[in-house]
Design a protein around this motif. Structure first.
Motif, PDB file in Angstrom:
ATOM      1  N   UNK A  14       0.819  -1.074   0.130  1.00 57.35           N
ATOM      2  CA  UNK A  14      -0.151   0.172  -0.140  1.00 57.35           C
ATOM      3  C   UNK A  14       0.712   1.484   0.893  1.00 57.35           C
ATOM      4  N   UNK A  15       1.121   1.935  -1.071  1.00 57.59           N
ATOM      5  CA  UNK A  15       1.788   3.037  -1.241  1.00 57.59           C
ATOM      6  C   UNK A  15       0.455   4.102  -1.901  1.00 57.59           C
ATOM      7  N   UNK A  24       6.760   4.999  -5.369  1.00 57.67           N
ATOM      8  CA  UNK A  24       7.837   4.169  -6.246  1.00 57.67           C
ATOM      9  C   UNK A  24       8.820   3.467  -5.864  1.00 57.67           C
ATOM     10  N   UNK A  25       9.190   4.150  -4.625  1.00 56.79           N
ATOM     11  CA  UNK A  25      10.873   3.277  -4.235  1.00 56.79           C
ATOM     12  C   UNK A  25      10.125   2.828  -3.559  1.00 56.79           C
ATOM     13  N   UNK A  45      -0.489  -3.632  -5.704  1.00 55.42           N
ATOM     14  CA  UNK A  45       0.405  -2.828  -5.630  1.00 55.42           C
ATOM     15  C   UNK A  45      -0.951  -1.377  -5.460  1.00 55.42           C
ATOM     16  N   UNK A  46      -0.825  -1.113  -4.580  1.00 50.47           N
ATOM     17  CA  UNK A  46      -1.811   0.179  -4.456  1.00 50.47           C
ATOM     18  C   UNK A  46      -1.125   1.710  -4.190  1.00 50.47           C
ATOM     19  N   UNK A  47      -1.369   1.751  -5.841  1.00 52.14           N
ATOM     20  CA  UNK A  47      -1.003   3.573  -5.821  1.00 52.14           C
ATOM     21  C   UNK A  47      -1.383   4.481  -5.783  1.00 52.14           C
ATOM     22  N   UNK A  48      -0.534   6.043  -5.522  1.00 57.50           N
ATOM     23  CA  UNK A  48      -1.141   6.561  -5.065  1.00 57.50           C
ATOM     24  C   UNK A  48      -2.263   7.441  -6.548  1.00 57.50           C
ATOM     25  N   UNK A  91      -3.278  -1.203  -8.670  1.00 58.10           N
ATOM     26  CA  UNK A  91      -4.541  -0.645  -8.550  1.00 58.10           C
ATOM     27  C   UNK A  91      -4.893   0.946  -8.554  1.00 58.10           C
ATOM     28  N   UNK A  92      -4.596   1.999  -9.212  1.00 59.80           N
ATOM     29  CA  UNK A  92      -3.865   2.869  -9.588  1.00 59.80           C
ATOM     30  C   UNK A  92      -5.676   3.916 -10.086  1.00 59.80           C
TER      31      UNK A  92
END
Length: 134
Positions: A14-15, A24-25, A45-48, A91-92
């Motif tokens: 969860x980012x 990303x890092x 990958x939960x993206x912002x 997930x974006x």
């Protein structure tokens, strides 16, 4: 029921609440850790969301050095992703910049494993869960 033979659950990273460069890092660090375990895996990958009020040019110029570091990291972990990763489910939000969307959809060309992109975390979990059993 044989629990020992059960496939591991996909790893959820969860980012979503982080600025993009930190998100990303974090994703790369987590993927590196997963490849170092030397076991097959799938990840969600939960993206912002994209930052408000920043243009792509400002964003790109401000993160040039960190972009180079992320590219180097991805090159280092890609063999492990190719060998061990059964799938990355991104997930974006729908309004992500075109270059981020292209990276997500580049799949094996960039990541070395299958990818999917969605706005629906339930769909991402189902897809990644099915990949772990592959």
């Amino acid at each position: 029921m044989d629990i020992q033979g059960a496939a591991p659950a996909p790893r959820e990273i969860d980012a979503s609440g982080l600025p993009m460069d930190r998100a990303q890092a974090l994703v790369l660090d987590e993927l590196r850790a997963l490849t170092e375990r030397a076991e097959p895996f799938a990840a969600i990958l939960l993206m912002p969301a994209p930052p408000e009020g920043r243009t792509a040019a400002v964003s790109a110029s401000a993160s040039g050095a960190s972009t180079a570091a992320r590219v180097r990291t991805l090159k280092l972990i890609r063999p492990g992703l190719t060998a061990l990763c059964r799938g990355l489910a991104f997930v974006a939000p729908a309004d992500i910049p075109a270059e981020r969307a292209a990276a997500i959809h580049s799949g094996e060309q960039l990541w070395g494993c299958r990818t999917m992109a969605t706005q629906d975390v339930t769909a991402a979990r189902a897809w990644a869960g099915a990949r772990v059993g592959d």
